[in-house]
Structure formats: structure tokens, C-alpha cells
Motif scaffolding. Structure first.
Motif, short mmCIF file in Angstrom:
data_model
loop_
_atom_site.label_atom_id
_atom_site.label_comp_id
_atom_site.label_asym_id
_atom_site.label_seq_id
_atom_site.Cartn_x
_atom_site.Cartn_y
_atom_site.Cartn_z
N GLY A 69 7.51 6.82 13.33
CA GLY A 69 6.85 8.33 13.08
C GLY A 69 5.65 8.22 12.81
N ARG A 70 5.08 7.08 12.17
CA ARG A 70 3.76 7.27 11.57
C ARG A 70 3.33 5.68 11.72
N VAL A 71 1.92 5.56 12.14
CA VAL A 71 1.15 4.32 12.18
C VAL A 71 0.04 4.46 11.18
N ILE A 72 0.15 3.55 10.38
CA ILE A 72 -0.82 3.16 9.31
C ILE A 72 -1.81 2.12 9.60
N SER A 73 -2.78 1.80 8.88
CA SER A 73 -3.79 0.84 9.07
C SER A 73 -3.26 -0.70 9.22
N PRO A 74 -3.85 -1.49 9.57
CA PRO A 74 -3.42 -2.92 10.13
C PRO A 74 -2.87 -3.55 8.80
N ASN A 75 -2.33 -4.69 9.04
CA ASN A 75 -1.64 -5.35 7.90
C ASN A 75 -2.63 -6.18 7.00
N THR A 76 -3.80 -6.17 7.49
CA THR A 76 -4.95 -7.01 6.73
C THR A 76 -5.63 -6.08 5.81
N ASP A 77 -5.15 -4.76 5.72
CA ASP A 77 -5.74 -3.90 4.92
C ASP A 77 -4.71 -3.55 3.78
N ASP A 78 -3.75 -4.28 3.54
CA ASP A 78 -2.91 -3.90 2.22
C ASP A 78 -2.22 -2.52 2.50
N SER A 79 -1.90 -2.48 3.72
CA SER A 79 -1.52 -1.04 4.07
C SER A 79 -0.25 -0.60 3.57
N VAL A 80 0.81 -1.68 3.59
CA VAL A 80 2.07 -1.11 3.33
C VAL A 80 2.13 -0.88 1.80
N ALA A 81 1.70 -1.86 1.09
CA ALA A 81 1.31 -1.59 -0.47
C ALA A 81 0.99 -0.26 -0.71
N LYS A 82 -0.23 -0.05 -0.27
CA LYS A 82 -1.01 1.36 -0.19
C LYS A 82 -0.26 2.46 -0.18
N PHE A 83 0.52 2.40 0.96
CA PHE A 83 1.30 3.56 1.45
C PHE A 83 2.49 3.84 0.35
N ILE A 84 2.95 2.89 -0.18
CA ILE A 84 4.13 2.95 -1.03
C ILE A 84 3.49 3.64 -2.54
N GLN A 85 2.34 3.08 -2.68
CA GLN A 85 1.84 3.65 -3.95
C GLN A 85 1.40 5.03 -3.90
N GLN A 86 0.97 5.66 -2.70
CA GLN A 86 0.62 7.05 -2.50
C GLN A 86 2.01 7.79 -2.34
N ALA A 87 2.93 7.18 -1.66
CA ALA A 87 4.16 8.19 -1.64
C ALA A 87 4.78 8.09 -3.13
N GLU A 88 4.76 7.16 -3.79
CA GLU A 88 5.40 7.13 -5.16
C GLU A 88 4.50 7.98 -6.28
N ASP A 89 3.17 8.10 -6.16
CA ASP A 89 2.51 8.86 -6.81
C ASP A 89 2.70 10.38 -6.46
N ARG A 90 3.20 10.70 -5.41
CA ARG A 90 3.71 12.01 -4.99
C ARG A 90 4.91 12.55 -5.56
N GLN A 91 5.68 11.50 -6.04
CA GLN A 91 7.09 11.86 -6.71
C GLN A 91 6.85 12.50 -8.05
#
Length: 280
Positions: free
Chosen positions: A258-280
Motif C-alpha cells: 500500500g506504500r513504498v518508502i525509501s530504499p533499505n540503505t536509508d534506515d527506512s524501516v526504522a524511520k517509518f516506525i519511529q514516525q508512526a510511533e510519534d504520531r500515536q
């Protein structure tokens, strides 16, 4: 609402060096200690998952071997192991032999050691197999037995048949095994060399998706977010409330997400989770 975050490792959480970057490790560890439910679902065994996550704290089990088992990091032990039924062991071995494939056979002896014994019937490995073996030969939780067929003592305790080689031959064998057996069969291109492919054969019903569903029930998570890049991630993308592909993912994976984020070389998974958790 409790959210479970599950990431593939190679090509997704791991960077180009096949390691968890210090930045990703810091983010995931900090969020996990704060209560976030973060884990991995990988084709790897604990033998490589343990050292790769050595600097990354997570509080819940890791899904290993494409869902054939879980690894409890707190107790350093296997959970929810799915062994191959004996009658299917023989069928898989016949089909592999017919296709000219000699797989690595992963077994877990009933000795409570947690050390996986891996058998390969041929004493000489091809150059692809040898590279795989050389990288893993000294791992603490895995022992290779080259030139040895699996002994009677591990009948009924086989978890995985794994082969690698030229894409055409691996795909042909994978298709035949999928048609001729009830096993969970997965074959997909190597992320580093598209001319090569990998074949995994598990007990019926094994998948990342099935393992994730089991883990989600255990921990009582209401929502599921998954991250992937390769074909064997499609099953877990399909069950997610939010399916995320990294920018380097295969086209089929991006299409399923449903969504495409930046490549794995950009810490993209960790950054996505951090942003999602910050919104909660």
C-alpha cells in the motif's frame, strides 16, 4: 491500539552491507524499550539472526526460517517449530533427486542444545553453495555436515530443504515440488544476483503470514504493519493492515504494497516506525 511491526531482514531492514545499521539499531531498541512491538520475519535461522540483532533490542520473538519456527531472544530457544511430516520427507527427497538438486537439509535434534544440524549429501559443493557455507561455517547455532545424509535419528525432525543455483533450474524444481507435494514451496531470485535463485521447502502451511498471525494472537496486537522487498514477503504483505515495500523491492512487491518508502540503505524501516510511533 497495539500495533505489531514486522520487517523482513535481507534487502529490507538490513543495509547494503547485510547488517543492521547503528542508526536503525538505536531507533528500534529505543522504541522497543518504550513498549513498541517490533520484530523480524526472515528466511534466516537463529544462527545468523542472533548476531545480526546483537545490538538491537526487541521484546518479542523473531520469526525465523520463513515462519517454520520462532526464536525467543530472551530464553535463547525455539518456539512453535513446524517439522516436515515423515511421509513428505521421503517425497521431497525423491523429487529433489529427480530434478538433479542436492539440497541442504536443516534439522533440529531432540537434545535441547538449540544447535541446528545441516546435512548436504555431496562432499563437494558448487561455487554458489560453497560461498554460502563459508560465510556460515563457524556459527555457534548451526553445524554443517557435508558429504553426509541425514541420519535416522533426525527422521521427523527436519524443518527445511534449501537449495540455491541457476534461476532456471531452481524454478523448474520449485514448480515440480509445488505440484507434486503438499509442502510449502518458495522459490525466488537472489537479491544480489538475479541470475541465481533460492528454493525453500517446508512443512504444509508454513509461511511468514501464518507465523505472524500466530504471534499477533499471542501478544494481542490489534494492528499489523509489515515491511518487505522479495517474493517470499508477499504472504505477509497480504494480511497486513498496512503493507510497506522498501524502495529497492521487486516490482511485484511494490505492486502488492500500500506504500513504498525509501530504499533499505536509508534506515527506512526504522524511520517509518519511529514516525508512526510519534504520531500515536
Amino acid at each position: 491500539m497495539k500495533t505489531l511491526y514486522v520487517s523482513d531482514m535481507d534487502g529490507t531492514l538490513l543495509g547494503a552491507d547485510s547488517l543492521v545499521s547503528p542508526r536503525s539499531a538505536e531507533i528500534i531498541s529505543r522504541l522497543s524499550r518504550r513498549g513498541a512491538l517490533i520484530t523480524v520475519a526472515t528466511a534466516r535461522t537463529p544462527a545468523t539472526v542472533v548476531p545480526l540483532l546483537a545490538d538491537t533490542y526487541t521484546s518479542i520473538p523473531a520469526i525465523v526460517m520463513t515462519g517454520a519456527a520462532m526464536w525467543n531472544r530472551a530464553t535463547a530457544s525455539y518456539e512453535e517449530i513446524h517439522f516436515m511430516p515423515v511421509e513428505l520427507e521421503q517425497q521431497v527427497e525423491r523429487e529433489c533427486s529427480s530434478a538433479g538438486i542436492c539440497p541442504f537439509v536443516y534439522t533440529l535434534p531432540d537434545d535441547n542444545s538449540g544447535i541446528m544440524q545441516v546435512y548436504h549429501a555431496l562432499p563437494q559443493l558448487n561455487h554458489i553453495e560453497d560461498g554460502f557455507y563459508q560465510e556460515r561455517r563457524d556459527l555457534l547455532l548451526k553445524h554443517f555436515n557435508l558429504g553426509s545424509r541425514s541420519p535416522e535419528s533426525v527422521v521427523g525432525r527436519k524443518i527445511l530443504y534449501f537449495a540455491m543455483g541457476p534461476k532456471q533450474g531452481i524454478y523448474k524444481a520449485g514448480q515440480r515440488l509445488a505440484e507434486a507435494t503438499e509442502c510449502a514451496v518458495s522459490y525466488y531470485p537472489d537479491i544480489f544476483n538475479p541470475e541465481l535463485a533460492l528454493l525453500e521447502v517446508f512443512a504444509p502451511g508454513v509461511s511468514k503470514a501464518a507465523a505472524i498471525k500466530s504471534l499477533q494472537r499471542r501478544i494481542g496486537a490489534d494492528r499489523l504493519v509489515v515491511f518487505g522487498d522479495n517474493i517470499n514477503d508477499l504472504s505477509m504483505l497480504a494480511i497486513a493492515d498496512e503493507a510497506v515495500a522498501v524502495g529497492n523491492a521487486l516490482p511485484e512487491v511494490k505492486e502488492a504494497a500500500g506504500r513504498v518508502i525509501s530504499p533499505n540503505t536509508d534506515d527506512s524501516v526504522a524511520k517509518f516506525i519511529q514516525q508512526a510511533e510519534d504520531r500515536q
